[in-house]
Scaffold this motif. Structure first.
Motif, PDB file in Angstrom:
ATOM      1  N   THR A   1       0.841  -1.196   0.000  1.00 55.44           N
ATOM      2  CA  THR A   1       0.000   0.000   0.000  1.00 55.44           C
ATOM      3  C   THR A   1       0.875   1.245   0.000  1.00 55.44           C
ATOM      4  O   THR A   1       2.106   1.151   0.101  1.00 55.44           O
ATOM      5  CB  THR A   1      -0.936   0.005   1.225  1.00 55.44           C
TER       6      THR A   1
ATOM      7  N   LYS B   1      -3.552  -4.768  -8.565  1.00 54.81           N
ATOM      8  CA  LYS B   1      -4.444  -5.178  -7.483  1.00 54.81           C
ATOM      9  C   LYS B   1      -5.034  -6.562  -7.736  1.00 54.81           C
ATOM     10  O   LYS B   1      -5.318  -7.302  -6.794  1.00 54.81           O
ATOM     11  CB  LYS B   1      -5.572  -4.159  -7.324  1.00 54.81           C
TER      12      LYS B   1
ATOM     13  N   ASP C   1       3.394   6.349  -3.828  1.00 52.64           N
ATOM     14  CA  ASP C   1       2.600   7.577  -3.680  1.00 52.64           C
ATOM     15  C   ASP C   1       2.960   8.585  -4.765  1.00 52.64           C
ATOM     16  O   ASP C   1       2.122   9.393  -5.180  1.00 52.64           O
ATOM     17  CB  ASP C   1       2.852   8.206  -2.307  1.00 52.64           C
TER      18      ASP C   1
ATOM     19  N   TRP D   1      -0.800   6.829  -5.927  1.00 55.08           N
ATOM     20  CA  TRP D   1      -1.448   5.853  -5.051  1.00 55.08           C
ATOM     21  C   TRP D   1      -1.353   6.304  -3.604  1.00 55.08           C
ATOM     22  O   TRP D   1      -0.444   7.042  -3.226  1.00 55.08           O
ATOM     23  CB  TRP D   1      -0.816   4.474  -5.240  1.00 55.08           C
ATOM     24  N   HIS D   2      -2.291   5.817  -2.773  1.00 52.84           N
ATOM     25  CA  HIS D   2      -2.382   6.296  -1.400  1.00 52.84           C
ATOM     26  C   HIS D   2      -2.570   5.132  -0.425  1.00 52.84           C
ATOM     27  O   HIS D   2      -2.523   3.962  -0.819  1.00 52.84           O
ATOM     28  CB  HIS D   2      -3.542   7.295  -1.280  1.00 52.84           C
ATOM     29  N   THR D   3      -2.828   5.474   0.827  1.00 50.06           N
ATOM     30  CA  THR D   3      -2.953   4.450   1.872  1.00 50.06           C
ATOM     31  C   THR D   3      -4.213   3.605   1.729  1.00 50.06           C
ATOM     32  O   THR D   3      -4.324   2.554   2.362  1.00 50.06           O
ATOM     33  CB  THR D   3      -2.947   5.107   3.263  1.00 50.06           C
ATOM     34  N   GLU D   4      -5.176   4.053   0.919  1.00 50.98           N
ATOM     35  CA  GLU D   4      -6.387   3.256   0.717  1.00 50.98           C
ATOM     36  C   GLU D   4      -6.297   2.373  -0.529  1.00 50.98           C
ATOM     37  O   GLU D   4      -7.268   1.699  -0.900  1.00 50.98           O
ATOM     38  CB  GLU D   4      -7.622   4.154   0.616  1.00 50.98           C
ATOM     39  N   ASP D   5      -5.134   2.358  -1.175  1.00 46.22           N
ATOM     40  CA  ASP D   5      -4.906   1.490  -2.335  1.00 46.22           C
ATOM     41  C   ASP D   5      -4.079   0.286  -1.901  1.00 46.22           C
ATOM     42  O   ASP D   5      -3.072   0.435  -1.201  1.00 46.22           O
ATOM     43  CB  ASP D   5      -4.169   2.257  -3.438  1.00 46.22           C
ATOM     44  N   PHE D   6      -4.495  -0.907  -2.353  1.00 42.02           N
ATOM     45  CA  PHE D   6      -3.828  -2.135  -1.925  1.00 42.02           C
ATOM     46  C   PHE D   6      -3.500  -3.006  -3.138  1.00 42.02           C
ATOM     47  O   PHE D   6      -4.346  -3.208  -4.010  1.00 42.02           O
ATOM     48  CB  PHE D   6      -4.719  -2.908  -0.946  1.00 42.02           C
TER      49      PHE D   6
END
Length: 266
Positions: free
Chosen positions: A124, A151, A172, A176-181
């Motif tokens: 993430t 993903k 990032d 992409w951010h902390t809510e992307d996995f």
């Protein structure tokens, strides 16, 4: 209490004290192992510990060259894709001269690729400009490798490349951010950089052409396996330190109690 004199130790007293220390130390070791998972490999810190690394091979597509002597630029033992799984355990720029029989990495050939999957964790973003993904490449130098993440293993997104100056990736930086996995990472050798030929070593042919992948780890990682460190108040550092201070005090108190009880001191 004065430290007047030490009486002769008796076997029973020594035995009870040792047992006491062992019993009190055992839970401290277990708790510390559970709540402090951070592991460091070659100076790179992985907060989630050993689960941070890729778990399975989805595909391995080396591009092989055969020289005039009929020898391949990718050959055994450097053609085993499973060598890229788990923690880094091959040579490294900080430890480049590992004996060949101790090497455990896989070569991509000229422009070849390998696709790996995380199964017990997910990559993430970190929400800042810190490195999120680290590729451990074996050998004296880090060869250029293109990196893609996915993903679902179907839709792929480029996140640049690693090289001698940038062995890690900040996802990032690519939006992409902390809510992307992400579950998948694909590495592709840069055919215009590095050595893509094998070499002769003491009359033995070594087929390790192209980038040599040792391990791939998610620094910014979300565990898919519940642990004390990600499912309770122990995920907060202040509670970790408070618990360790309490256990340390308990051990000290217990030792003092037994020293008094068995009259080690007058």
């Amino acid at each position: 209490m004065g430290f007047k004199s030490i009486k002769p130790f008796k076997f029973k007293q020594i035995s009870i004290t040792i047992i006491c220390l062992l019993l009190l130390s055992f839970p401290i070791v277990l708790i510390q192992k559970a709540i402090w998972q951070t592991t460091v490999f070659y100076g790179v810190e992985f907060p989630s510990g050993v689960i941070s690394f890729a778990d399975s091979v989805v595909s391995y597509r080396p591009i092989i060259l055969i020289n005039e002597q009929g020898l391949s630029n990718v050959s055994n033992p450097f053609n085993n894709p499973n060598s890229a799984l788990g923690i880094p355990n091959s040579s490294h720029p900080k430890n480049p001269f590992l004996p060949l029989d101790k090497r455990n990495d896989v070569s991509l050939g000229i422009g070849g690729s390998i696709t790996l999957q995380f199964k017990d964790n997910l990559l993430t973003g970190s929400g800042n400009n810190k490195i999120d993904l680290w590729v451990f490449e074996a050998g004296e130098t880090i060869e250029s490798v293109f990196v893609e993440i996915s993903k679902d293993g179907v839709d792929w997104y480029s996140v640049g490349q690693i090289n001698e100056n940038h062995p890690g990736i900040d996802i990032d930086q690519f939006g992409w951010h902390t809510e992307d996995f992400f579950s998948y990472v694909r590495l592709k050798d840069d055919p215009f950089e590095g050595d893509h030929q094998g070499i002769w070593n003491d009359q033995e042919w070594i087929g390790w052409g192209g980038a040599d992948i040792d391990a791939v780890g998610a620094i910014s990682s979300v565990s898919l396996t519940p642990t004390p460190s990600n499912s309770s108040v122990l995920s907060f550092p202040i509670f970790k330190w408070a618990l360790m201070m309490f256990l340390t005090f308990a051990v000290g108190f217990a030792i003092s109690y037994f020293l008094k009880k068995y009259k080690y001191f007058d």
